[in-house]
Design a protein around this motif. Structure first.
Motif, PDB file in Angstrom:
ATOM      1  N   ALA A   1     -54.169  61.024  17.888  1.00  0.00           N
ATOM      2  CA  ALA A   1     -54.855  62.094  17.447  1.00  0.00           C
ATOM      3  C   ALA A   1     -53.933  63.659  17.514  1.00  0.00           C
ATOM      4  O   ALA A   1     -53.939  64.804  16.834  1.00  0.00           O
ATOM      5  CB  ALA A   1     -56.153  62.533  18.326  1.00  0.00           C
ATOM      6  N   VAL A   2     -53.097  63.576  18.645  1.00  0.00           N
ATOM      7  CA  VAL A   2     -52.152  64.576  18.693  1.00  0.00           C
ATOM      8  C   VAL A   2     -51.090  64.966  17.328  1.00  0.00           C
ATOM      9  O   VAL A   2     -50.701  65.898  17.266  1.00  0.00           O
ATOM     10  CB  VAL A   2     -51.090  64.154  19.918  1.00  0.00           C
ATOM     11  N   HIS A   3     -51.024  63.958  16.827  1.00  0.00           N
ATOM     12  CA  HIS A   3     -50.117  63.840  15.303  1.00  0.00           C
ATOM     13  C   HIS A   3     -50.868  64.891  14.506  1.00  0.00           C
ATOM     14  O   HIS A   3     -50.206  65.688  13.947  1.00  0.00           O
ATOM     15  CB  HIS A   3     -49.911  62.601  14.674  1.00  0.00           C
ATOM     16  N   ALA A   4     -52.249  64.948  14.431  1.00  0.00           N
ATOM     17  CA  ALA A   4     -52.890  65.738  13.647  1.00  0.00           C
ATOM     18  C   ALA A   4     -52.497  67.226  13.842  1.00  0.00           C
ATOM     19  O   ALA A   4     -52.453  68.343  13.217  1.00  0.00           O
ATOM     20  CB  ALA A   4     -54.246  65.471  13.579  1.00  0.00           C
ATOM     21  N   LYS A   5     -52.717  67.491  15.372  1.00  0.00           N
ATOM     22  CA  LYS A   5     -52.524  69.010  15.884  1.00  0.00           C
ATOM     23  C   LYS A   5     -51.125  69.390  15.717  1.00  0.00           C
ATOM     24  O   LYS A   5     -50.983  70.530  15.600  1.00  0.00           O
ATOM     25  CB  LYS A   5     -52.979  68.825  17.363  1.00  0.00           C
ATOM     26  N   LEU A   6     -50.210  68.649  15.981  1.00  0.00           N
ATOM     27  CA  LEU A   6     -48.755  68.707  15.409  1.00  0.00           C
ATOM     28  C   LEU A   6     -48.512  69.154  14.291  1.00  0.00           C
ATOM     29  O   LEU A   6     -47.662  70.115  14.002  1.00  0.00           O
ATOM     30  CB  LEU A   6     -47.814  67.727  16.187  1.00  0.00           C
ATOM     31  N   LEU A   7     -49.165  68.552  13.363  1.00  0.00           N
ATOM     32  CA  LEU A   7     -48.733  68.703  12.025  1.00  0.00           C
ATOM     33  C   LEU A   7     -49.701  69.639  11.064  1.00  0.00           C
ATOM     34  O   LEU A   7     -49.328  70.177  10.007  1.00  0.00           O
ATOM     35  CB  LEU A   7     -48.504  67.314  11.218  1.00  0.00           C
TER      36      LEU A   7
END
Length: 309
Positions: free
Chosen positions: A115-121
């Motif tokens: 999920a953190v990938h979505a927040k980073l990108l």
């Protein structure tokens, strides 16, 4: 400096110690065959920004989070920021057509969640909540949908039709006299300079527009507590077209249609772009898999080196 083989093997060993599990489940198609997870690289055709920054960070090893100073690889999964060896300017930013809320189960291990990938990108369009601290969606249910399979779930292409029903119900719930046709009167009063049909069409289109999509980030066994929360009741539920996961934590014995959170987000965006926005997809959201595809390749290479593939 660590070699690629050492880094990828270390990452793989860490994954194995933590255990294998899927993040999100979608309906299984009985006609699908399950190939070897790493037989071919299905991510190789993605239109991605240069991953050179990740290659350099991999060779340098773990680095500090600029906020909490924790030692991490690539990014900090608690602060949602890249580590010191991964400059923010070198990370692609993806603009999304709607807002995304991710509800994370409190027992979901931070370091194992995609999920953190979505927040980073897509930092401007993605918000992560840790259950039970989640928003109230009741007042916005006519413009909000939940990605979750079930007997009442619909496909992406049917979103607009069903949101019109939700919008109409919302008007009735908030209006003591639903029989007085406020929609037509408002169209006449506020848009006298436009043809009535054009006003009605415009207002209906706006009222049926999806503005927020909700994802649940947890193992399948943990979803029941979240999906039964009263704050999520009444939301339109959507199931994705059947896709095959590339997730390296895929649970043994489970169908390959169990997607990780970032895969579910990516595939929804692609379907939404084509089915709802009615536009040709030209890789606009491919960078949502920027970190995922890089890690996939690392683990694939590690499996090759270990002779497990």
């Amino acid at each position: 400096q660590l070699t690629m083989s050492l880094n990828s093997s270390t990452l793989l060993n860490e994954e194995n110690r933590q255990g294998l599990k899927p993040n999100t489940k979608y309906l299984e198609s009985p006609g699908l065959q399950t190939p070897s997870l790493f037989q071919d690289n299905p991510l190789q055709k993605l239109q991605l920004a240069s991953q050179e920054v990740l290659e350099k960070a991999k060779k340098s090893g773990r680095s500090k989070c600029p906020r909490c100073s924790s030692s991490r690889m690539f990014y900090c999964y608690t602060c949602f920021v890249p580590v010191e060896t991964v400059p923010t300017k070198d990370i692609p930013v993806v603009k999304l057509p709607l807002k995304i809320d991710i509800i994370k189960h409190p027992n979901e291990t931070d370091g194992k969640s995609t999920a953190v990938h979505a927040k980073l990108l897509a930092p401007d369009d993605v918000t992560i909540y840790k259950y039970p601290c989640i928003p109230e969606y009741k007042e916005k249910r006519h413009e909000t949908a939940l990605i979750f399979p079930g007997p009442s779930s619909i496909s992406v292409k049917d979103i607009a039709l069903h949101l019109q029903k939700y919008a109409k119900k919302s008007v009735c719930d908030n209006d003591d006299d639903c029989s007085r046709e406020p929609f037509l009167k408002q169209a006449k009063i506020e848009h006298e300079e436009k043809p009535l049909k054009e006003c009605i069409s415009s207002n209906r289109s706006e009222s049926a527009r999806l503005k927020k999509i909700v994802f649940i980030d947890s193992t399948w066994n943990q979803t029941n507590k979240i999906i039964t929360d009263e704050r999520l009741q009444g939301l339109l539920q959507i199931e994705l077209k059947t896709r095959k996961t590339c997730f390296w934590r895929h649970q043994k014995g489970k169908p390959d249609t169990y997607l990780s959170t970032i895969e579910a987000i990516y595939y929804f965006l692609v379907d939404y772009h084509q089915e709802i926005l009615k536009e040709n997809y030209k890789g606009q959201y491919d960078n949502m898999l920027f970190f995922f595809s890089f890690m996939y390749t690392l683990i694939k290479n590690a499996k090759c080196c270990a002779g497990k593939e």
